[in-house]
Design a protein around this motif. Structure first.
Motif, PDB file in Angstrom:
ATOM      1  N   HIS A 152       2.529   2.763  -9.422  1.00 17.34           N
ATOM      2  CA  HIS A 152       3.463   3.777  -9.900  1.00 17.34           C
ATOM      3  C   HIS A 152       4.605   3.105 -10.659  1.00 17.34           C
ATOM      4  N   THR A 153       5.219   3.844 -11.560  1.00 16.16           N
ATOM      5  CA  THR A 153       6.328   3.264 -12.336  1.00 16.16           C
ATOM      6  C   THR A 153       7.447   2.766 -11.432  1.00 16.16           C
ATOM      7  N   GLN A 154       7.540   3.322 -10.206  1.00 17.78           N
ATOM      8  CA  GLN A 154       8.566   2.876  -9.265  1.00 17.78           C
ATOM      9  C   GLN A 154       8.044   1.825  -8.277  1.00 17.78           C
ATOM     10  N   ALA A 155       6.796   1.376  -8.458  1.00 17.84           N
ATOM     11  CA  ALA A 155       6.204   0.340  -7.588  1.00 17.84           C
ATOM     12  C   ALA A 155       6.445   0.649  -6.113  1.00 17.84           C
ATOM     13  N   LEU A 156       5.762   1.680  -5.613  1.00 15.02           N
ATOM     14  CA  LEU A 156       6.025   2.201  -4.276  1.00 15.02           C
ATOM     15  C   LEU A 156       5.186   1.504  -3.206  1.00 15.02           C
ATOM     16  N   VAL A 157       5.752   1.428  -2.004  1.00 12.10           N
ATOM     17  CA  VAL A 157       5.075   0.867  -0.835  1.00 12.10           C
ATOM     18  C   VAL A 157       5.082   1.944   0.252  1.00 12.10           C
ATOM     19  N   HIS A 158       3.922   2.223   0.858  1.00 12.60           N
ATOM     20  CA  HIS A 158       3.832   3.277   1.874  1.00 12.60           C
ATOM     21  C   HIS A 158       4.631   2.913   3.121  1.00 12.60           C
ATOM     22  N   ARG A 159       4.409   1.738   3.658  1.00 16.12           N
ATOM     23  CA  ARG A 159       5.133   1.178   4.826  1.00 16.12           C
ATOM     24  C   ARG A 159       4.765   1.783   6.177  1.00 16.12           C
ATOM     25  N   ASP A 160       3.868   2.772   6.222  1.00 16.18           N
ATOM     26  CA  ASP A 160       3.499   3.323   7.530  1.00 16.18           C
ATOM     27  C   ASP A 160       2.023   3.698   7.560  1.00 16.18           C
ATOM     28  N   LEU A 161       1.195   2.804   7.032  1.00 17.30           N
ATOM     29  CA  LEU A 161      -0.247   3.032   7.089  1.00 17.30           C
ATOM     30  C   LEU A 161      -0.744   2.804   8.509  1.00 17.30           C
TER      31      LEU A 161
END
Length: 303
Positions: A152-161
């Protein structure tokens, strides 16, 4: 902390009179999640709500700057997503006044309404992923879906997989839910830097989350969690839960940082797949896969 109460149900009934509440999801985080449908539409209700079918209604209280930020981020990303790998967002609104008294609400409440996906959680059927072929296919599909966040353009990380946050449709396709603690790489966080740990579920957390090392939160953090899930699928247990007794938060995070699980080979995995999962679960982020493409290449070579 917001909880499923008669008062909350009455609050929803006043705002959405034609909403039929069918059931409640198990408690999770700082919000309450209801399942239901709109049997008609009144003027005060969202457009086309009577055509949505079964929906998921999430209600949260914005008690802090960080909670507002996380809720807004999840809503923003779901609005922008056009993929069957994530639920569709139908509607959202912020309630700032009590609908009965018209007094300001403190804290205000944020509501989002999403499609209800006919599925089971991975938690419920994780034991069916009991062969290396199935686990490899699962991992490839998850990586392909998560690239929509990571790229994504904001380089997202889920962090709760974790298995609770992965749905399996009837045809086997996967859906990723609960983007409530998304983080943008390289951006100053909204939680306090002096907190001992970052937002996470301890037994699926990475070492950098366990010590709140924000500068090292990246897609590799999600890769670590996927490694844990794959390990659990083939070994039958989470590698950072010790026995069947009571598990203390700090003890789990200490094991995440210090304990090195034995290779998956001892549970029947091939040497190569054991190596792949071991690399995904390296304690130091720089020792994990440098790019998603390299990881996918290794997996596709197994297939």
């Amino acid at each position: 902390m917001l909880a499923d109460t008669l008062e909350l149900r009455e609050f929803i009934k006043i705002i959405y009179p034609s909403f039929d509440l069918h059931s409640t999801a198990k408690a999770s985080g700082q919000r309450v999640v209801y399942f239901g449908s709109f049997h008609s539409r009144l003027d005060i209700e969202p457009n086309n709500c009577d055509s949505w079918g079964e929906v998921v209604l999430k209600i949260s209280e914005a008690t802090s700057r960080s909670s507002i930020s996380y809720l807004q981020k999840e809503i923003e990303i779901l609005k922008s997503m056009d993929s069957d790998c994530f639920p569709k967002l139908f509607f959202d609104e912020v309630i700032t006044f009590d609908p009965l008294t018209e007094e300001p609400l403190n804290p205000m409440r944020i509501i989002s309404i999403e499609e209800k996906i006919e599925s089971q959680t991975l938690t419920d059927i994780i034991r069916s992923y009991n062969s290396e072929d199935k686990v490899v296919s699962f991992l490839i599909e998850m990586l392909s879906a998560l690239r929509l966040l990571w790229g994504h353009t904001q380089a997202l990380v889920h962090r709760d997989l974790k298995p609770d946050n992965i749905l399996v449709r009837k045809d086997g396709r996967l859906v990723i839910i609960d983007l409530g603690i998304l983080r943008q790489e390289g951006v100053k966080g909204v939680t306090n830097s002096f907190n001992a740990i970052g937002p996470c579920t301890p037994c699926y957390a990475s070492p950098e989350q366990a010590i709140n090392d924000k500068k090292n939160i990246s897609f590799k953090t999600d890769v670590f969690a996927l490694g844990i899930i794959c390990y659990e699928m083939l070994s039958g247990k989470n590698p950072f839960l010790d026995g069947d007794g009571e598990q203390y938060f700090d003890d789990i995070l200490e094991r995440v940082c210090e304990f090195q699980p034995p290779p998956l080979e001892i549970y029947g995995a091939s040497t190569e797949f054991s190596r792949i999962v071991g690399k995904m679960m390296s304690k130091e982020p720089f020792k994990r896969y440098r790019t998603v493409e390299i990881l996918l290449q290794d997996l596709e070579a197994l297939v």
